[in-house]
Design an enzyme around this catalytic site. Structure first.
Site, PDB file in Angstrom:
ATOM      1  NE  ARG A 177       0.494 -32.844  25.568  1.00  7.89           N
ATOM      2  CZ  ARG A 177      -0.042 -33.482  26.822  1.00  7.89           C
ATOM      3  NH1 ARG A 177      -0.674 -34.466  26.276  1.00  7.89           N
ATOM      4  NH2 ARG A 177       0.324 -33.179  27.830  1.00  7.89           N
ATOM      5  NE  ARG A 201       0.585 -27.226  36.763  1.00 13.46           N
ATOM      6  CZ  ARG A 201       0.837 -27.308  35.519  1.00 13.46           C
ATOM      7  NH1 ARG A 201       0.254 -28.146  34.894  1.00 13.46           N
ATOM      8  NH2 ARG A 201       1.991 -27.119  35.007  1.00 13.46           N
TER       9      ARG A 201
END
Length: 339
Positions: A177, A201
């Protein structure tokens, strides 16, 4: 903007997504207690065992659920009354491959669902955007906690926005997305698969693996890490994932006591918005290989405003549609289906 209409003739075969139910209160049966034994301590009786993934964000959501239960029910405020049980899921164990390559639906919920059905836990706390549109038979999801901010955060050490990134810059994201919407607006950028929990991350970003990344602002806020956001993207620039920012709590469908506990925590505005978005996803038969985004909310007039998006993975094609209607369960499910 392209108006996208999907036929819904086949929807009767799909059933209702998420076992969408109205929270109900019933007479309380005798609580089936489970025994939780702590090392070096006497056995304590747990009235509720909460199943969750073990990531810092999942644990923060489980602790939020525990605190709300303790505040709402005096018998749960006693020490040891609520136990948090960590369950490792397939999505947590395989981090070197895109989600679509390892099975897609249910990667972060299957093992927790199994524990719930086997009676090893009493309720399961999920990020709603990880929950497949169909729940396993024997489970129900009657509760959503109040929704956090649905927007995505842009995180970068060298630029203040996606628009400022030089051509060829690498943006890390595991979300199709996000990837498709980035490439649609900024085709000169490169996107790569980028998995791991929030802390992982951020570490990879600082180590230079990528130039920038996007994370849900809701997760950063729940971890008290919102200061890491370089900028917050508007929903016009980056439409959120279905049910982003919403926490869902499931239980066994025959466990009236747990259903009563959960009904006391349910935030109805959130539950209806999530139902609308998940109906949109269900009719499109969305999976981890399909970039789909949706957002339903109560507008200033008290009605439901909905925006949905369907894209090609490379961002070359993006279709969007909008709807509005009454802010009620049946109307919003129909609105999501129609969209």
């Amino acid at each position: 903007m392209v108006s996208l209409r999907c036929t819904t003739a086949h929807h009767s075969l799909l059933g209702s997504p998420t076992c969408l139910v109205r929270p109900r209160r019933r007479a309380c049966p005798v609580v089936r207690a489970a025994v939780a034994v702590e090392a070096g301590a006497e056995a304590k009786v747990s009235l509720i065992r909460i199943g969750t993934r073990g990531s810092p964000l999942a644990l923060a959501q489980a602790h939020e659920t525990r605190e709300k239960l303790k505040a709402a029910h005096s018998e749960l405020a006693e020490e040891g009354a609520i136990e948090i049980v960590i369950i490792k899921t397939t999505g947590d164990m395989i981090l070197d491959k895109p989600l679509a390559d390892i099975g897609g639906k249910g990667l972060f919920t299957k093992e927790i669902d199994d524990a719930l059905l086997q009676g090893r836990i009493d309720i399961a706390v999920h990020s709603m955007k990880d929950v497949p549109t169909y729940l396993p038979e024997g489970t129900i999801l009657p509760c959503n906690l109040p929704r956090e901010d649905v927007r995505d955060a842009f995180i970068c050490l060298t630029a203040n926005s996606l628009a400022e990134l030089p051509a060829g810059s690498v943006v890390g994201s595991a979300s199709l997305r996000r990837q498709s919407q980035i490439l649609y607006r900024y085709p000169s950028l490169k996107v790569v698969n980028f998995r791991g929990n929030v802390q992982t991350r951020l570490r990879k970003l600082k180590e230079g693996d990528v130039s920038a990344t996007l994370l849900a602002l809701a997760g950063l806020r729940r971890l008290n890490m919102a200061e890491n956001a370089t900028a917050v993207l508007s929903v016009e620039e980056m439409l959120p994932a279905v049910a982003q920012g919403a926490i869902g709590i499931a239980c066994r469908s025959n466990d009236d006591k747990m259903m009563e506990y959960l009904s006391s925590l349910n935030h109805e505005d959130t539950r209806l918005a999530v139902a609308c978005e998940r109906e949109f996803l269900a009719v499109l038969d969305g999976n981890c290989r399909t970039p789909i985004a949706a957002y339903a909310y109560r507008d200033k007039d008290g009605n439901c405003s909905f925006r949905g998006l369907l894209a090609s993975p490379d961002g070359s094609k993006v279709f969007e549609t909008t709807r509005s209607g009454p802010y009620s369960f049946d109307d919003m499910v129909e609105l999501g289906k129609d969209a």
